[in-house]
Design an enzyme around this catalytic site. Structure first.
Site, PDB file in Angstrom:
ATOM      1  N   GLU A  39       0.820  -1.206   0.000  1.00 11.79           N
ATOM      2  CA  GLU A  39       0.000   0.000   0.000  1.00 11.79           C
ATOM      3  C   GLU A  39       0.861   1.267   0.000  1.00 11.79           C
ATOM      4  OE1 GLU A  39      -3.055   0.464  -0.545  1.00 11.79           O
ATOM      5  OE2 GLU A  39      -3.732  -1.614  -0.520  1.00 11.79           O
ATOM      6  N   TYR A  41      -6.051   6.900   4.159  1.00 11.70           N
ATOM      7  CA  TYR A  41      -6.318   5.866   3.161  1.00 11.70           C
ATOM      8  C   TYR A  41      -5.548   4.581   3.473  1.00 11.70           C
ATOM      9  CZ  TYR A  41      -5.675   2.836  -0.731  1.00 11.70           C
ATOM     10  OH  TYR A  41      -5.591   1.688  -1.487  1.00 11.70           O
ATOM     11  N   ASP A  54      -9.811   5.353  -2.740  1.00 10.88           N
ATOM     12  CA  ASP A  54      -8.677   5.848  -3.505  1.00 10.88           C
ATOM     13  C   ASP A  54      -9.187   6.484  -4.790  1.00 10.88           C
ATOM     14  OD1 ASP A  54      -9.329   3.717  -5.193  1.00 10.88           O
ATOM     15  OD2 ASP A  54      -7.240   3.106  -5.469  1.00 10.88           O
ATOM     16  N   CYS A  61     -13.008   0.937 -15.523  1.00  9.31           N
ATOM     17  CA  CYS A  61     -13.539   2.299 -15.426  1.00  9.31           C
ATOM     18  C   CYS A  61     -12.380   3.292 -15.298  1.00  9.31           C
ATOM     19  CB  CYS A  61     -14.481   2.397 -14.227  1.00  9.31           C
ATOM     20  SG  CYS A  61     -15.574   3.828 -14.260  1.00  9.31           S
TER      21      CYS A  61
END
Length: 306
Positions: A41, A124, A142, A197
């Site tokens: 991450e 986050y 995110d 997307c």
């Protein structure tokens, strides 16, 4: 369809799509522990998966636990970070590893609040690690998730330029009630945003929820602002990156040599940093703990931190 029905449809279809099309990334492997997920991450912040994969693999082989990383020299940590960019992340991750090793018995803490207290871990990252490593139903938001939410539910081509309270509220409203399904939703809608997307060329023909997408129903209106990419050529980031590349290769270099090599033809493309920019970048690297300057010898030297 009513809002609850649409939301249920999104959960089911995107989750099923993820089960088939989600990438087999090493930090998604059931055998990958929380430390590997935390490292991924941090590395993935503003950095694409394809660049992170080899660095993450080498990193985990070399430092499989937080204590292993905490005991390493900062210079080696910076070298291992390579060209991932934003190398302060490497030092912050090492600081987090030291905190984990000392205060948490070498085990990554399992709540978002404890994770948020680690050096360099923001909202986050804390939510993502809590969700993906420990199955906590935290709201993970995110850029990919925000974009998917904006199109599927809000009918906009892009989310706002910066995360808003309204976007966070929408993300909370879209979370499934079941904790396991909530964590699956976080991962699956993030993957949909990354693979289908996308920002520039969404693959609507491959989208499992195209027929209930609010953006498509609205006629796919253009973005309400013009996105601008982050500048690179001629910026301090470019010059800093060139200096750090020299330090990773040599460990210690005379400032004179760094000046000559960073201003040589081709080193920075067409850009030639002036003395003021060069000195500013050197001072910034020293202030960030990424370099050490020695002015005591015959000529000034710059080196990786000890």
């Amino acid at each position: 369809m009513s809002a609850p029905v649409i939301t249920s449809t999104l959960h089911r279809r995107i989750g099923d799509w993820f089960d088939v099309h989600g990438r087999a990334l090493p930090w998604r492997d059931p055998e990958c522990g929380p430390w590997g997920i935390l490292v991924s991450e941090v590395m993935l912040q503003q950095t694409p998966v394809v660049r992170v994969l080899p660095v993450w693999t080498a990193w985990m082989e070399r430092w499989p636990t937080p204590r292993d990383l905490a005991s390493e020299s900062p210079a080696e940590v910076i070298r291992a970070w390579g060209r991932l960019g934003y190398p302060r992340r490497a030092l912050r991750l090492q600081a987090a590893a030291a905190r984990i090793a000392g205060a948490h018995g070498n085990e990554v803490p399992d709540t978002a609040a404890e994770l948020l207290a680690l050096p360099g871990v923001g909202t986050y990252t804390a939510a993502a690690v809590a969700s993906f490593a420990f199955g906590r139903p935290e709201v993970v938001v995110d850029t990919n998730i925000r974009r998917a939410h904006a199109r599927m539910v809000s009918g906009r081509a892009l989310p706002e330029k910066s995360l808003t309270a309204a976007e966070m509220a929408l993300a909370r409203d879209l979370m499934p009630e079941d904790p396991l399904e909530a964590c699956r939703w976080n991962a699956s809608v993030m993957e949909l945003g990354a693979l289908v997307c996308t920002a520039r060329a969404p693959r609507c023909g491959q989208c499992p929820v195209a027929e209930v997408c609010a953006w498509r129903e609205a006629g796919m209106p253009a973005p309400h602002y013009t996105p601008t990419g982050q500048a690179w050529a001629g910026t301090d980031r470019q010059v800093r990156g060139a200096i750090m590349a020299l330090l990773r290769d040599s460990g210690q270099v005379a400032l004179r040599e760094i000046t000559e090599r960073t201003t040589a033809a081709g080193a920075l493309g067409a850009h030639r940093p002036d003395p003021a920019q060069f000195e500013r970048c050197v001072a910034g690297l020293v202030a960030d703990g990424l370099a050490s300057r020695d002015d005591e010898g015959p000529e000034p030297l710059l080196s990786l931190p000890g």
